[in-house]
Design an enzyme around this catalytic site. Structure first.
Site, PDB file in Angstrom:
ATOM      1  N   ASN A  95       0.861  -1.180   0.000  1.00 51.55           N
ATOM      2  CA  ASN A  95       0.000   0.000   0.000  1.00 51.55           C
ATOM      3  C   ASN A  95       0.902   1.235   0.000  1.00 51.55           C
ATOM      4  OD1 ASN A  95      -1.788   2.054   0.412  1.00 51.55           O
ATOM      5  ND2 ASN A  95      -2.472   1.395   2.440  1.00 51.55           N
ATOM      6  N   TRP A  96       0.967   1.880  -1.154  1.00 45.99           N
ATOM      7  CA  TRP A  96       1.884   3.028  -1.283  1.00 45.99           C
ATOM      8  C   TRP A  96       1.311   4.327  -0.723  1.00 45.99           C
ATOM      9  CZ3 TRP A  96       5.712   3.687  -5.918  1.00 45.99           C
ATOM     10  CH2 TRP A  96       6.640   2.638  -5.874  1.00 45.99           C
ATOM     11  N   LYS A  97       0.042   4.298  -0.344  1.00 48.66           N
ATOM     12  CA  LYS A  97      -0.606   5.514   0.183  1.00 48.66           C
ATOM     13  C   LYS A  97      -0.312   6.694  -0.763  1.00 48.66           C
ATOM     14  CE  LYS A  97      -0.384   3.471   4.707  1.00 48.66           C
ATOM     15  NZ  LYS A  97      -0.291   3.587   6.150  1.00 48.66           N
ATOM     16  N   HIS A 107      -9.824   1.505   4.881  1.00 48.43           N
ATOM     17  CA  HIS A 107      -8.558   1.794   5.569  1.00 48.43           C
ATOM     18  C   HIS A 107      -8.798   2.829   6.668  1.00 48.43           C
ATOM     19  CE1 HIS A 107      -4.435   2.834   6.419  1.00 48.43           C
ATOM     20  NE2 HIS A 107      -4.066   1.740   5.753  1.00 48.43           N
ATOM     21  N   GLU A 167      -5.759  -4.376  10.689  1.00 48.00           N
ATOM     22  CA  GLU A 167      -4.755  -3.334  10.894  1.00 48.00           C
ATOM     23  C   GLU A 167      -5.090  -2.541  12.147  1.00 48.00           C
ATOM     24  OE1 GLU A 167      -2.583  -2.263   7.020  1.00 48.00           O
ATOM     25  OE2 GLU A 167      -4.342  -0.997   7.099  1.00 48.00           O
ATOM     26  N   SER A 182       3.120  -1.605  10.459  1.00 43.90           N
ATOM     27  CA  SER A 182       4.567  -1.617  10.753  1.00 43.90           C
ATOM     28  C   SER A 182       5.284  -2.904  10.378  1.00 43.90           C
ATOM     29  CB  SER A 182       4.812  -1.308  12.237  1.00 43.90           C
ATOM     30  OG  SER A 182       4.412   0.008  12.526  1.00 43.90           O
ATOM     31  N   GLY A 199       2.800  -0.917   4.384  1.00 42.67           N
ATOM     32  CA  GLY A 199       2.845   0.490   4.005  1.00 42.67           C
ATOM     33  C   GLY A 199       4.268   0.931   3.718  1.00 42.67           C
TER      34      GLY A 199
END
Ligand code: 13P
Length: 241
Positions: A6-8, A94, A163, A202, A223
């Site tokens: 997930n590159w946000k 999310h 998450e 994390s 992430g």
């Protein structure tokens, strides 16, 4: 095992070069049984799709609008549009979007339309630190699952991503026993015993050795560590070593 990047809100056209390493890795036998999925920002989905044309890496969006059809919603993208440009997955629910007002009902609508558009759904759930401290984790997760998946019978294309909000971007991960128990609890909510549950928060090349021992987890949503191809590959490699 699924490894979802997930590159946000990170990445631009220059980032495409960094994917060469991952493409090479995906074609090697070192990938073992790992399935890789990249969820870049909307602006990069088409470029990633083209880049991954000759390999097995899938693409997903990071969110979608709840409307099934086109409409006057400035700045939004729906699931059909994502599918149209090559995405096969979409992240929904999310916590970074829940924080901006997405509630369980809206998430339910988004999931329904994502499934209609033939996208696989990465459905995020998780409790805040406060909720955890009050011992409300199970209550919160149950509600997120119940309302989020309300009236959805066919769940084969839904992956749950657990998450915990307090683990995202903090470097802290849950205690192994707690994580095992929570994943078990989530799975107990489903009739289908093969329901996939991933963990996110994390995940990095250091703690993967501990996380991989938790044997009811079906993959990871990653992430920050996924922006760096070497770290991302390391996570996959270490999972199988
Ligand atoms: P980090 O891996 O940066 O903690 O992010 C986790 C996450 O939110 C993935 O969706």
């Amino acid at each position: 095992m699924y490894f979802i990047a997930n590159w946000k809100m990170f990445g631009d056209l220059r980032s495409l070069n960094s994917l060469d390493k991952v493409i090479k890795f995906s074609k090697s036998n070192k990938i073992n049984k790992g399935r890789l999925i990249y969820c870049p920002p909307y602006t990069l989905i088409r470029s990633f799709f083209k880049k991954f044309e000759n390999c097995q890496i899938d693409i997903g969006g990071q969110n979608c609008h709840e409307s099934e059809i086109f409409g006057p919603y400035t700045g939004s993208v729906n699931c059909r549009m994502l599918k149209n440009i090559g995405a096969n997955y979409v992240i929904i629910g999310h916590s970074e979007n829940r924080k901006n007002g997405e509630n369980n009902k809206l998430i339910n609508l988004k999931i329904k339309n994502a499934l209609k558009a033939k996208l696989k759904v990465i459905f995020c759930i998780g409790e805040s630190l406060n909720q955890k401290k009050k011992n409300n984790t199970k209550l919160i997760l149950s509600k997120q699952i119940k309302v989020g998946l309300n009236k959805i019978k066919y769940k084969k294309n839904i992956f749950i991503a657990y998450e915990p909000i307090w683990a995202i971007g903090t470097g802290i991960i849950p205690k192994p026993k707690d994580l095992f128990d929570t994943v078990k609890f989530i799975k107990s909510k489903f009739k289908d015993k093969s329901q996939k549950v991933l963990y996110g928060g994390s995940v990095n090349p250091q703690n993967i050795n501990e996380l991989k021992k938790i044997n009811n987890i079906n993959g990871f949503l990653i992430g920050a560590a996924s922006h760096n191809s070497k770290k991302f590959i390391d996570i996959v490699k270490k999972t199988y070593n």
